[in-house]
Design a protein around this motif. Structure first.
Motif, PDB file in Angstrom:
ATOM      1  N   VAL A  21       0.851  -1.181   0.000  1.00  0.00           N
ATOM      2  CA  VAL A  21       0.000   0.000   0.000  1.00  0.00           C
ATOM      3  C   VAL A  21       0.887   1.231   0.000  1.00  0.00           C
ATOM      4  O   VAL A  21       1.705   1.412   0.898  1.00  0.00           O
ATOM      5  N   GLN A  22       0.718   2.055  -1.011  1.00  0.00           N
ATOM      6  CA  GLN A  22       1.512   3.270  -1.120  1.00  0.00           C
ATOM      7  C   GLN A  22       0.848   4.386  -0.307  1.00  0.00           C
ATOM      8  O   GLN A  22      -0.344   4.644  -0.479  1.00  0.00           O
ATOM      9  N   PRO A  23       1.568   5.039   0.609  1.00  0.00           N
ATOM     10  CA  PRO A  23       0.975   6.135   1.377  1.00  0.00           C
ATOM     11  C   PRO A  23       0.437   7.236   0.473  1.00  0.00           C
ATOM     12  O   PRO A  23       1.005   7.542  -0.580  1.00  0.00           O
ATOM     13  N   GLN A  24      -0.679   7.809   0.906  1.00  0.00           N
ATOM     14  CA  GLN A  24      -1.361   8.852   0.149  1.00  0.00           C
ATOM     15  C   GLN A  24      -1.197  10.226   0.792  1.00  0.00           C
ATOM     16  O   GLN A  24      -1.700  11.216   0.270  1.00  0.00           O
ATOM     17  N   ALA A  25      -0.538  10.274   1.934  1.00  0.00           N
ATOM     18  CA  ALA A  25      -0.336  11.538   2.639  1.00  0.00           C
ATOM     19  C   ALA A  25       0.816  11.380   3.618  1.00  0.00           C
ATOM     20  O   ALA A  25       1.249  10.267   3.923  1.00  0.00           O
ATOM     21  N   LYS A 101     -12.465  10.686   5.562  1.00  0.00           N
ATOM     22  CA  LYS A 101     -13.360  11.364   4.616  1.00  0.00           C
ATOM     23  C   LYS A 101     -12.702  11.548   3.253  1.00  0.00           C
ATOM     24  O   LYS A 101     -13.380  11.585   2.232  1.00  0.00           O
ATOM     25  N   ARG A 102     -11.398  11.676   3.254  1.00  0.00           N
ATOM     26  CA  ARG A 102     -10.666  11.855   1.996  1.00  0.00           C
ATOM     27  C   ARG A 102     -10.206  10.518   1.410  1.00  0.00           C
ATOM     28  O   ARG A 102      -9.411  10.480   0.494  1.00  0.00           O
ATOM     29  N   ASP A 103     -10.695   9.442   2.007  1.00  0.00           N
ATOM     30  CA  ASP A 103     -10.402   8.076   1.551  1.00  0.00           C
ATOM     31  C   ASP A 103      -8.907   7.772   1.565  1.00  0.00           C
ATOM     32  O   ASP A 103      -8.400   7.055   0.710  1.00  0.00           O
ATOM     33  N   ILE A 104      -8.213   8.352   2.542  1.00  0.00           N
ATOM     34  CA  ILE A 104      -6.790   8.068   2.708  1.00  0.00           C
ATOM     35  C   ILE A 104      -6.665   6.765   3.478  1.00  0.00           C
ATOM     36  O   ILE A 104      -7.170   6.633   4.585  1.00  0.00           O
ATOM     37  N   LYS A 105      -5.993   5.796   2.876  1.00  0.00           N
ATOM     38  CA  LYS A 105      -5.853   4.457   3.450  1.00  0.00           C
ATOM     39  C   LYS A 105      -4.477   4.203   4.046  1.00  0.00           C
ATOM     40  O   LYS A 105      -4.265   3.215   4.732  1.00  0.00           O
ATOM     41  N   SER A 106      -3.512   5.093   3.755  1.00  0.00           N
ATOM     42  CA  SER A 106      -2.151   4.892   4.249  1.00  0.00           C
ATOM     43  C   SER A 106      -1.425   6.231   4.305  1.00  0.00           C
ATOM     44  O   SER A 106      -1.603   7.078   3.416  1.00  0.00           O
TER      45      SER A 106
END
Length: 176
Positions: A21-25, A101-106
């Motif tokens: 899973v690639q971090p999104q933030a 809410k921003r659908d950040i998974k990682s």
């Protein structure tokens, strides 16, 4: 013993899954003792991931934080500064809904090396309760690792928050 094997298998599965899973933030835990170390480290780190938003919970005043990122050549439009947290548990509880809410998974989780054990315990509980994974990134420091009792105490507070929505049992009792 029979319960331990499934738990170990679940943990192993989560560990393997998190590798893909690639971090999104980028999530930075600010602190009164940071002396801009975490902000400066993050500004340099952000160059490796130019498309990721940077969430900073707590930390230095907004003007000073922005100056650090401007000086490092990082677009301040990427910054999401949040000052609602008063402690490490709240660093997570105040932002987890926004991330979800921003659908950040990682996320990349950035904090000082001496603070990382406690941040990981709390992150596993609070972020994990929303299905958000994290990759810890420690800021080198000369600080002594925090006592394990702080990790245990805040781990319990995080569990109370997940179960009740309150950061500690006193807050829960006062609202009843």
């Amino acid at each position: 013993m029979l319960l331990a094997l499934p738990l170990m298998m679940l943990w192993g599965y989560k560990e393997i899954q998190s590798q893909f899973v690639q971090p999104q933030a980028i999530l930075v835990l600010g602190g009164s003792t940071s002396k801009l170390e975490r902000e400066k480290f993050t500004a340099d780190f952000a160059h490796k991931y130019p498309n990721l938003p940077i969430w900073i919970s707590g930390g230095s005043p907004p003007k000073i934080t922005r100056q650090v990122f401007i000086k490092a050549g990082v677009d301040t439009k990427r910054l999401r500064l949040d000052y609602r947290a008063n402690n490490t548990v709240e660093n997570f509880t105040t932002l987890v809904d926004d991330l979800e809410k921003r659908d950040i998974k990682s996320v990349y989780l950035i904090t000082s090396d001496y603070h990382m054990r406690r941040a990981k315990v709390i992150g596993e509980i609070i972020l994990g309760s929303r299905g958000i994974d994290f990759k810890p990134v420690a800021v080198p420091s000369e600080g002594t690792p925090e006592p394990i009792e702080k990790s245990i105490r805040d781990g319990v507070r995080a569990i109370v928050w997940v179960a009740t929505g309150y950061g500690d049992i006193n807050e829960f009792q006062n609202k009843q």
